[in-house]
Motif scaffolding. Structure first.
Motif, PDB file in Angstrom:
ATOM      1  N   LEU A 149       0.828  -1.213   0.000  1.00 31.41           N
ATOM      2  CA  LEU A 149       0.000   0.000   0.000  1.00 31.41           C
ATOM      3  C   LEU A 149       0.859   1.258   0.000  1.00 31.41           C
ATOM      4  O   LEU A 149       0.555   2.235  -0.679  1.00 31.41           O
ATOM      5  CB  LEU A 149      -0.894   0.027   1.236  1.00 31.41           C
ATOM      6  CG  LEU A 149      -2.007  -1.020   1.335  1.00 31.41           C
ATOM      7  CD1 LEU A 149      -2.767  -0.830   2.630  1.00 31.41           C
ATOM      8  CD2 LEU A 149      -2.945  -0.924   0.155  1.00 31.41           C
ATOM      9  N   ALA A 150       1.934   1.203   0.781  1.00 30.41           N
ATOM     10  CA  ALA A 150       2.761   2.397   0.950  1.00 30.41           C
ATOM     11  C   ALA A 150       3.395   2.853  -0.362  1.00 30.41           C
ATOM     12  O   ALA A 150       3.698   4.029  -0.541  1.00 30.41           O
ATOM     13  CB  ALA A 150       3.852   2.126   1.980  1.00 30.41           C
ATOM     14  N   LEU A 153      -0.348   4.356  -2.431  1.00 32.93           N
ATOM     15  CA  LEU A 153      -1.371   5.304  -1.972  1.00 32.93           C
ATOM     16  C   LEU A 153      -0.781   6.600  -1.443  1.00 32.93           C
ATOM     17  O   LEU A 153       0.321   6.619  -0.876  1.00 32.93           O
ATOM     18  CB  LEU A 153      -2.220   4.663  -0.867  1.00 32.93           C
ATOM     19  CG  LEU A 153      -3.051   3.458  -1.283  1.00 32.93           C
ATOM     20  CD1 LEU A 153      -3.696   2.825  -0.054  1.00 32.93           C
ATOM     21  CD2 LEU A 153      -4.114   3.843  -2.300  1.00 32.93           C
ATOM     22  N   GLN A 158      -3.468   6.405   3.167  1.00 25.47           N
ATOM     23  CA  GLN A 158      -2.845   5.390   4.033  1.00 25.47           C
ATOM     24  C   GLN A 158      -3.226   5.615   5.494  1.00 25.47           C
ATOM     25  O   GLN A 158      -3.519   4.669   6.225  1.00 25.47           O
ATOM     26  CB  GLN A 158      -1.324   5.462   3.903  1.00 25.47           C
ATOM     27  CG  GLN A 158      -0.794   4.889   2.596  1.00 25.47           C
ATOM     28  CD  GLN A 158       0.723   4.989   2.545  1.00 25.47           C
ATOM     29  OE1 GLN A 158       1.399   4.607   3.499  1.00 25.47           O
ATOM     30  NE2 GLN A 158       1.243   5.513   1.464  1.00 25.47           N
ATOM     31  N   SER A 162      -5.170   3.107   8.055  1.00 31.74           N
ATOM     32  CA  SER A 162      -4.652   2.736   9.373  1.00 31.74           C
ATOM     33  C   SER A 162      -5.732   2.905  10.432  1.00 31.74           C
ATOM     34  O   SER A 162      -5.914   2.050  11.299  1.00 31.74           O
ATOM     35  CB  SER A 162      -3.464   3.620   9.749  1.00 31.74           C
ATOM     36  OG  SER A 162      -2.465   3.487   8.792  1.00 31.74           O
TER      37      SER A 162
END
Lengths: 321, 301
Positions: A149-150, A153, A158, A162
């Motif tokens: 994801l990092a 996005l 992100q 979280s």
């Protein structure tokens, strides 16, 4: 091949800009209202429960969601933005986002109508458009299963994921007063989120539309005609045209059908690539994804669509003999 | 600032709808209603959020507490009764994904729209833009519409049998659905005349007939003939940005009369059909060209 721009073409660009804006505003509005309600009313755990546990299978299902929840390419972006923030797996989200503008009933019917009107095989074009787009988007989705994801996005999205993850893990056995969870409170929240999403998405949309309107008016279509004779040049040419023209997926078939000098494979590439990647979408996608990822995604889709459509054309020629 | 920007959009959409200006921009049948709905929706959303502005700013607790406490099992003991959102669903992200700063928002979302509203002329002004869009070449592009309009004569009522026994389309058939002007010209539209280049029967009927048509004119340098202009109208699928010109060649005995580029004109003359660059072309041999008013329905949807 130099572009000579007359002062009146600036007026023409303002005219074209407003026309796309007027057309798209409704769909962005609907998309952002849906996104607000998703945020307020969709429990984060619901998506986990509904989607197949197997990630690959979830991607396969994601590619078909557009048939059930038809959304055009302008409206899908705010919806996806919120679904990703709510924890929809990225691979499924991207598959749905890319496929939905093509694999939906409205687009399929308009494709059929546009080509049938001209005596072409409307069913064949509409079905091959949907089939190839489905294959391409699922393939991209399957690759995305392995992407972090990092890397993809924007930091804001992100952070939202979280928080959604924390909420899922969190013990909801609170004993304090959640007066805000009333129906009225949720509605207020949904509409506040819708407003924020609308302004975010509209900002990117405006930039994309302004560029599209300008280029659309100043680049001569005659430039592409000499490249029509051979699929190796015709397919990328029409994909670039689709990128610049940024047509709505529900009406692009009428333009594609009129491109008589181009082959069936090149028209398919136009019809598949355009709804997945165009100038205004590049800006809209940037409201979710990092610019680098948007660029890579666009390049991958360009190559993949080009190769798949070229091979489809070869297969079609062989079958016709 | 976001609410203000949305209000601007709402006012623009509603003013375009109310004034009818929207019809110069988008396909009216269904998108006109979409403009109204979007305008009303944005207005309602803006006013609703304006009314509830305090409910988001009065919520003064730490908006990142769920990150700080993620996964913990403690009990909150502060009072959220005043707070209009639901902690249980993690809708606690008032600005979580917002990326638009106030200044940027105003500059990008509002300024281009207002500039366009004030400076757009609700039509294309430049012949270069029209040429860049590329003239429609395939007569099938207008087939569905035109066949409905000019092949609408009831078969067998006027038509006569050809040598093979199949009913022939005749001038009488055409006259059943196309009116003549006081001067005796068949009043056809540019798209109808363009279509005839792909229909042998209509060519047979129309060749040599006196016709008149209304459209905009621009020079036709591609033809290599100084006595030619192109008479066109714009065909739109969805919105004006996707407009494509449908055109016919207009040929004068000598130099074309004085005119302005993009001017609306009525041209009368005789129809002929030439093969040019390997393609059949409808050519209106003009006897007269005069300026005329822009028609109410200037775009062909």
């Amino acid at each position: 091949m130099l572009l000579a721009i007359e002062p009146t073409q600036i007026h023409d660009s303002l005219y074209a800009f407003l026309s796309i804006l007027l057309e798209g505003a409704f769909f962005i509005f609907i998309g952002t209202v849906i996104s607000g309600f998703i945020d307020a009313y969709l429990p984060p755990t619901l998506l986990d429960r509904l989607l197949p546990k197997n990630k690959a299978l979830a991607v396969v299902v994601g590619g078909l969601l557009g048939a059930v929840f038809p959304v055009c390419e302008c409206a899908i972006v705010p919806v996806i933005r919120r679904l990703v923030a709510k924890g929809l797996p990225l691979s499924v989200a991207i598959t749905y986002m890319l496929a939905a503008p093509i694999i939906n009933p409205v687009t399929m019917v308009s494709t059929f109508a546009a080509f049938s009107e001209r005596g072409d095989a409307g069913v064949l074009v509409a079905s091959s458009r949907a089939l190839l787009a489905y294959g391409i988007t699922v393939l991209v989705g399957l690759v995305m299963v392995r992407v972090a994801l990092a890397a993809v996005l924007r930091p804001q999205i992100q952070a939202a994921i979280s928080r959604a993850g924390a909420a899922r893990d969190h013990d909801h056995d609170h004993d304090h007063d959640h007066g805000g969870a009333t129906a009225g409170g949720k509605l207020v929240h949904a509409l506040q989120v819708a407003q924020r999403d609308f302004t975010d998405v509209a900002m990117y949309f405006t930039v994309g539309v302004a560029l599209t309107a300008f280029l659309n008016n100043v680049i001569p279509r005659d430039w592409i005609a000499p490249l029509a004779g051979n699929d190796v040049t015709a397919i990328p040419t029409l994909m670039v045209a689709a990128f610049i023209l940024s047509l709505c997926s529900t009406s692009d078939a009428f333009v594609a059908a009129s491109l008589d000098e181009f082959s069936y494979a090149a028209k398919l590439a136009f019809l598949i690539f355009g709804p997945m990647v165009d100038l205004k979408l590049i800006f809209l996608y940037s409201s979710i994804f990092k610019p680098r990822f948007v660029l890579i995604l666009a390049c991958v889709l360009f190559i993949l669509t080009g190769v798949v459509c070229h091979q489809w054309g070869v297969f079609d020629h062989a079958a016709a003999r | 600032m976001g609410i203000a920007a949305m209000l601007v959009w709402a006012v623009v959409l509603l003013s375009f709808y109310v004034s009818g200006r929207v019809e110069s921009y988008i396909r009216p049948e269904y998108l006109r209603t979409c403009t109204l709905l979007a305008g009303l929706g944005l207005l309602a959303l803006s006013l609703f959020n304006l009314r509830h502005l305090r409910s988001s700013v009065s919520c003064g607790h730490d908006h990142h507490h769920d990150q700080d406490h993620g996964g913990c099992d403690h009990h909150h003991d502060h009072d959220h009764a005043h707070c209009d959102h639901d902690h249980g669903l993690d809708v606690h992200d008032h600005e979580d994904t917002s990326i638009s700063g106030n200044g940027a928002l105003l500059a990008i979302m509002v300024v281009p729209v207002l500039v366009s509203v004030f400076y757009s002329q609700d039509r294309f002004l430049s012949a270069a833009t029209i040429r860049n869009k590329g003239f429609v070449q395939d007569t099938n592009a207008v087939a569905a519409r035109v066949e409905k309009e000019i092949n609408a004569a009831a078969p067998g009522t006027v038509s006569k049998s050809g040598e093979d026994g199949i009913l022939e389309y005749t001038l009488a058939d055409l006259e059943k659905v196309v009116q003549r002007s006081p001067e005796g010209n068949l009043m056809l539209t540019v798209d109808q005349l363009f279509y005839t280049a792909g229909d042998a029967e209509l060519q047979r009927v129309l060749k040599g007939q006196a016709v008149e048509a209304v459209g905009q004119v621009i020079p036709d340098p591609d033809s290599g003939r100084k006595n030619r202009l192109r008479l066109f109208i714009l065909m739109v699928s969805c919105c004006a940005a996707d407009a494509q010109p449908v055109s016919i060649a207009v040929e004068f005995p000598g130099k074309p009369p004085e005119h302005k580029e993009m001017q609306w004109v009525k041209v009368s003359g005789t129809m002929v059909y030439n093969v040019e660059n390997g393609q059949k072309q409808a050519v209106l041999k003009a006897a007269k060209m005069e300026p005329t008013k822009e028609p109410a329905n200037d775009l062909l949807y």
